[in-house]
Structures are given as C-alpha cells and as structure tokens.
Scaffold this motif. Structure first.
Motif, PDB file in Angstrom:
ATOM      1  N   VAL A 243       0.701  -1.155  -0.089  1.00  0.00           N
ATOM      2  CA  VAL A 243       0.188  -0.141  -0.030  1.00  0.00           C
ATOM      3  C   VAL A 243       0.753   1.383  -0.011  1.00  0.00           C
ATOM      4  CG1 VAL A 243      -1.571   1.190   1.136  1.00  0.00           C
ATOM      5  CG2 VAL A 243      -1.881  -1.232   1.292  1.00  0.00           C
ATOM      6  N   GLY A 244       1.872   1.215   0.846  1.00  0.00           N
ATOM      7  CA  GLY A 244       2.712   2.613   0.896  1.00  0.00           C
ATOM      8  C   GLY A 244       3.493   2.703  -0.270  1.00  0.00           C
ATOM      9  N   THR A 245       3.981   1.594  -1.103  1.00  0.00           N
ATOM     10  CA  THR A 245       4.617   1.519  -2.335  1.00  0.00           C
ATOM     11  C   THR A 245       3.630   2.270  -3.198  1.00  0.00           C
ATOM     12  OG1 THR A 245       6.231  -0.200  -2.117  1.00  0.00           O
ATOM     13  CG2 THR A 245       5.547   0.317  -4.366  1.00  0.00           C
ATOM     14  N   GLN A 246       2.370   1.753  -3.339  1.00  0.00           N
ATOM     15  CA  GLN A 246       1.185   2.327  -4.310  1.00  0.00           C
ATOM     16  C   GLN A 246       0.953   3.860  -4.072  1.00  0.00           C
ATOM     17  OE1 GLN A 246       0.049   0.384  -6.710  1.00  0.00           O
ATOM     18  NE2 GLN A 246      -0.598   2.206  -7.562  1.00  0.00           N
ATOM     19  N   VAL A 247       0.871   4.397  -2.992  1.00  0.00           N
ATOM     20  CA  VAL A 247       0.873   5.720  -2.570  1.00  0.00           C
ATOM     21  C   VAL A 247       1.908   6.465  -3.170  1.00  0.00           C
ATOM     22  CG1 VAL A 247       0.814   7.419  -0.883  1.00  0.00           C
ATOM     23  CG2 VAL A 247      -0.653   5.157  -0.396  1.00  0.00           C
ATOM     24  N   ASN A 248       3.001   6.147  -3.006  1.00  0.00           N
ATOM     25  CA  ASN A 248       4.184   6.788  -3.712  1.00  0.00           C
ATOM     26  C   ASN A 248       4.216   6.782  -5.214  1.00  0.00           C
ATOM     27  OD1 ASN A 248       5.156   7.487  -0.982  1.00  0.00           O
ATOM     28  ND2 ASN A 248       6.861   5.939  -1.075  1.00  0.00           N
ATOM     29  N   ASP A 249       3.940   5.438  -5.735  1.00  0.00           N
ATOM     30  CA  ASP A 249       3.710   5.305  -7.186  1.00  0.00           C
ATOM     31  C   ASP A 249       2.946   6.106  -7.635  1.00  0.00           C
ATOM     32  OD1 ASP A 249       6.039   3.893  -6.909  1.00  0.00           O
ATOM     33  OD2 ASP A 249       5.046   2.022  -7.282  1.00  0.00           O
ATOM     34  N   SER A 250       1.673   6.086  -7.227  1.00  0.00           N
ATOM     35  CA  SER A 250       0.613   6.749  -7.746  1.00  0.00           C
ATOM     36  C   SER A 250       0.379   8.530  -7.704  1.00  0.00           C
ATOM     37  CB  SER A 250      -0.848   6.363  -6.903  1.00  0.00           C
ATOM     38  OG  SER A 250      -1.242   5.200  -7.283  1.00  0.00           O
ATOM     39  N   VAL A 251       0.997   8.598  -6.594  1.00  0.00           N
ATOM     40  CA  VAL A 251       1.419  10.156  -6.382  1.00  0.00           C
ATOM     41  C   VAL A 251       2.235  10.858  -7.382  1.00  0.00           C
ATOM     42  CG1 VAL A 251       2.097  12.050  -4.900  1.00  0.00           C
ATOM     43  CG2 VAL A 251       0.630  10.270  -3.957  1.00  0.00           C
ATOM     44  N   ALA A 252       3.384   9.954  -7.618  1.00  0.00           N
ATOM     45  CA  ALA A 252       4.429  10.298  -8.559  1.00  0.00           C
ATOM     46  C   ALA A 252       3.892  10.195 -10.093  1.00  0.00           C
ATOM     47  CB  ALA A 252       5.531   9.132  -8.797  1.00  0.00           C
ATOM     48  N   GLU A 253       2.870   9.520 -10.199  1.00  0.00           N
ATOM     49  CA  GLU A 253       2.005   9.818 -11.617  1.00  0.00           C
ATOM     50  C   GLU A 253       1.336  10.911 -11.668  1.00  0.00           C
ATOM     51  OE1 GLU A 253       0.046   6.344 -12.010  1.00  0.00           O
ATOM     52  OE2 GLU A 253       1.630   4.804 -13.040  1.00  0.00           O
ATOM     53  N   LEU A 254       0.954  11.259 -10.690  1.00  0.00           N
ATOM     54  CA  LEU A 254       0.036  12.612 -10.491  1.00  0.00           C
ATOM     55  C   LEU A 254       0.716  13.777 -10.855  1.00  0.00           C
ATOM     56  CD1 LEU A 254      -2.725  13.858  -9.930  1.00  0.00           C
ATOM     57  CD2 LEU A 254      -2.026  14.199  -7.562  1.00  0.00           C
ATOM     58  N   VAL A 255       2.130  13.753 -10.202  1.00  0.00           N
ATOM     59  CA  VAL A 255       3.011  14.995 -10.550  1.00  0.00           C
ATOM     60  C   VAL A 255       3.389  15.022 -11.730  1.00  0.00           C
ATOM     61  CG1 VAL A 255       5.219  15.586  -9.745  1.00  0.00           C
ATOM     62  CG2 VAL A 255       3.706  14.732  -7.918  1.00  0.00           C
ATOM     63  N   ALA A 256       3.721  13.800 -12.241  1.00  0.00           N
ATOM     64  CA  ALA A 256       4.102  13.921 -13.836  1.00  0.00           C
ATOM     65  C   ALA A 256       3.028  13.767 -14.875  1.00  0.00           C
ATOM     66  CB  ALA A 256       4.863  12.389 -13.908  1.00  0.00           C
ATOM     67  N   LYS A 257       1.822  14.324 -14.101  1.00  0.00           N
ATOM     68  CA  LYS A 257       0.809  14.565 -15.307  1.00  0.00           C
ATOM     69  C   LYS A 257       0.415  13.298 -15.944  1.00  0.00           C
ATOM     70  CE  LYS A 257       1.861  19.566 -15.087  1.00  0.00           C
ATOM     71  NZ  LYS A 257       2.137  20.682 -15.787  1.00  0.00           N
ATOM     72  N   LYS A 258       0.434  12.163 -15.505  1.00  0.00           N
ATOM     73  CA  LYS A 258       0.208  10.868 -16.032  1.00  0.00           C
ATOM     74  C   LYS A 258      -0.935   9.951 -15.541  1.00  0.00           C
ATOM     75  CE  LYS A 258       4.997  10.070 -17.760  1.00  0.00           C
ATOM     76  NZ  LYS A 258       6.217   8.987 -17.560  1.00  0.00           N
ATOM     77  N   ALA A 259      -1.315  10.655 -14.325  1.00  0.00           N
ATOM     78  CA  ALA A 259      -2.865  10.356 -13.682  1.00  0.00           C
ATOM     79  C   ALA A 259      -3.599  11.156 -13.198  1.00  0.00           C
ATOM     80  CB  ALA A 259      -2.378   9.293 -12.586  1.00  0.00           C
ATOM     81  N   THR A 260      -4.979  11.123 -13.004  1.00  0.00           N
ATOM     82  CA  THR A 260      -5.826  12.131 -12.562  1.00  0.00           C
ATOM     83  C   THR A 260      -5.951  11.774 -10.963  1.00  0.00           C
ATOM     84  OG1 THR A 260      -7.683  10.688 -12.631  1.00  0.00           O
ATOM     85  CG2 THR A 260      -7.040  11.911 -14.561  1.00  0.00           C
ATOM     86  N   PRO A 261      -6.370  12.663 -10.402  1.00  0.00           N
ATOM     87  CA  PRO A 261      -6.700  12.487  -8.879  1.00  0.00           C
ATOM     88  C   PRO A 261      -7.629  11.227  -8.345  1.00  0.00           C
ATOM     89  CG  PRO A 261      -6.749  14.926  -9.400  1.00  0.00           C
ATOM     90  CD  PRO A 261      -6.819  14.147 -10.462  1.00  0.00           C
ATOM     91  N   GLU A 262      -8.656  11.107  -9.338  1.00  0.00           N
ATOM     92  CA  GLU A 262      -9.481   9.768  -9.217  1.00  0.00           C
ATOM     93  C   GLU A 262      -8.761   8.617  -9.364  1.00  0.00           C
ATOM     94  OE1 GLU A 262     -11.745  13.495 -10.227  1.00  0.00           O
ATOM     95  OE2 GLU A 262     -10.155  12.425 -11.129  1.00  0.00           O
ATOM     96  N   LYS A 263      -7.875   8.602 -10.390  1.00  0.00           N
ATOM     97  CA  LYS A 263      -7.028   7.475 -10.713  1.00  0.00           C
ATOM     98  C   LYS A 263      -6.162   7.148  -9.684  1.00  0.00           C
ATOM     99  CE  LYS A 263      -4.561   4.853 -14.074  1.00  0.00           C
ATOM    100  NZ  LYS A 263      -3.596   3.925 -13.267  1.00  0.00           N
ATOM    101  N   VAL A 264      -5.553   8.106  -8.937  1.00  0.00           N
ATOM    102  CA  VAL A 264      -4.774   7.902  -7.744  1.00  0.00           C
ATOM    103  C   VAL A 264      -5.411   7.064  -6.777  1.00  0.00           C
ATOM    104  CG1 VAL A 264      -3.325   9.171  -6.062  1.00  0.00           C
ATOM    105  CG2 VAL A 264      -3.044   9.779  -8.509  1.00  0.00           C
ATOM    106  N   ALA A 265      -6.497   7.610  -6.307  1.00  0.00           N
ATOM    107  CA  ALA A 265      -7.269   7.272  -5.134  1.00  0.00           C
ATOM    108  C   ALA A 265      -7.732   5.651  -5.441  1.00  0.00           C
ATOM    109  CB  ALA A 265      -8.596   8.222  -5.019  1.00  0.00           C
TER     110      ALA A 265
END
Length: 275
Positions: A243-265
């Motif tokens: 879970v911790g790794t997924q939080v980090n990876d998903s937020v990194a995708e948001l920062v890189a503009k490769k994911a939406t807030p909805e997808k991160v959650a």
C-alpha cells in the motif's frame, strides 16, 4: 526521534495559512522569477508528503485511519486531496528537470534549497543539515531558512496543527539481558537526549531535553509536534509495504501529469482492499 514533515522557505517569502493563500504565494514567486519549490521527482517518497498532508487536512487523521482499516481510499476526501495537489502541480512550481532530480545530490532537491535556488521544500527536520551538506558553501542559507506549518484546507476535517512525520524506536528480543533494557533507558534520559539535541542531530523525545536545541527551525518543529492534537506516520511507513509503495507510485504519476486525482485514489484503494 520524531520527524516532522515541514514546509521550509526563505524568510523573505512569507508564509501561508490556507491552501488558497499558498497557491497565491506560488503564483507571486513565479511572477517574480523565483523557482517556488524544489522537488526530488525521481524519488517518489518526496512527493507523497504533499498528497498525504492534504489528505490529513481534508479527511483528517481519523479519516486516514478508517481508510487504512477498510481500504476506502477511493472516497471523495482522497480524490479531493489529489485535486488540491493537482492545483499546485498545474502551476508548474518545481525546478527545471525536477522529474529526474534526486534528494541527496549536488544538483538535487537539498542542494537547490541549500544554494538558495528555490523558495520552498516540504521536508523533515533533517532538512537544514542536509541542505548545508549538499550546498556549494557547505553552509546552506543559514538564517534565511524558516519554517511554517502545512496550510489548512477550507472545509477540511483535520486541524492545521495535526502533524505528519516519522518515528523511530528500539526493539528488544524476549531473551535480551537486563543490561539491554538499562541501556535503552540510559539513551532516553534527559541528559542523553540533550547531547543529541545540542548537536541538532535529533529532536529529543524526553520532556525537558528540548532546552538543548540550538537551531531556530528545529525549535519551531519541536514546538509544533508537542502541541499537535494528532500525529500521522508517513504513509509509506504506516501502511503495509504494497500500500505504501502504491501511494508513492500513484502520487508520482500525478506529479508527472500521467494520472488523475480519481485514478490515484482508485489505484491506492484497489491495493489497500486486497491486503
């Protein structure tokens, strides 16, 4: 030792009490030709601080605890945390090439702050010494560095005084000799804690030892922790590794503009619900 995630910036740039005020400050910095934020984009733990702190402000520490229990990180509060972070990301506040930057490097986040090349970083209490170590002068920016708490979010369930950070401890095996216990007690005496605090290498956990702190920023961080009504451990330490790794990876995708807030959650919730 307790570590407080904290926004740090040059004193001449002021502070922000609310998220809206913080975004306005970022816009003003950019308009003045100043790089607003230093970020080690190649190390995802650094960006997770922003999403996590926004989740604390919006959902509250109790909301995070509830989501950790049932995996419901796809609820509106956590989508909102990503949306607020996206507001910042869309302002392009980070230094050029931040996605490839490391934290501890002569051209990384700590060096950029230590050389006065950015106004703000969100980092723990180790930041001043790390900034100095990687700066050109090996001294950092000295008394130009200051601290302010992470801003509040209007309508959020969390308090602006709720803290986010890490914690260290000692573990003894059941067959450890009595001397081991006595040694740990010795390390936690006020006098022992003062020795670490006097070198600004730790934030003391024993009441009364804080009088040995010298650095003004560490004193501010310690005071913020002491009065915090609630404390949230770093998410990549508080949760199961997946879970911790997924939080980090998903937020990194948001920062890189490769994911939406909805997808991160949604992606965090998917992993959390399978634990």
């Amino acid at each position: 030792m307790v570590q407080q995630g904290a926004l740090r910036q040059g004193q001449d740039h002021g502070a922000a009490a609310t998220w809206g005020e913080f975004l306005d400050a970022i816009r003003k910095l950019k308009a003045a030709g100043v790089t607003p934020i230093a970020l080690a984009g190649s190390e995802s733990w650094t960006a997770h601080f922003y999403w996590a702190y926004l989740a604390i402000r919006i959902a509250g520490v109790d909301g995070l605890a509830a989501a950790a229990a049932d995996g419901s990180f796809d609820q509106p509060d956590f989508v909102a945390a990503g949306a607020r972070f996206k507001e910042l990301i869309d302002l392009d506040p980070f230094q050029k090439g931040f996605l490839g930057a490391k934290y501890s490097a002569t051209d990384g986040q700590s060096a950029i702050m230590g050389n006065g090349q950015a106004a703000i970083e969100l980092m723990g209490q180790w930041a001043p010494t790390t900034e100095a170590a990687y700066s050109t002068t090996k001294k950092g920016i000295g008394d130009k560095l200051s601290f302010f708490p992470f801003p509040s979010v209007d309508g959020g369930k969390g308090s602006v005084e709720d803290a986010f950070g890490g914690g260290n401890g000692f573990a003894l095996g059941k067959d450890a000799p009595p001397q081991a216990t006595e040694f740990i007690k010795f390390l936690l005496t006020a006098d022992s804690q003062r020795k670490g605090a006097s070198s600004d290498s730790i934030l003391p956990v024993t009441q009364g030892a804080e009088d040995a702190l010298k650095d003004a920023n560490l004193k501010s961080v310690h005071a913020a922790i002491v009065k915090a009504p609630k404390f949230q451990l770093y998410l990549d330490q508080a949760y199961p590794p997946a879970v911790g790794t997924q939080v980090n990876d998903s937020v990194a995708e948001l920062v890189a503009k490769k994911a939406t807030p909805e997808k991160v959650a949604q992606d965090i919730a998917k992993v959390a619900k399978n634990q």
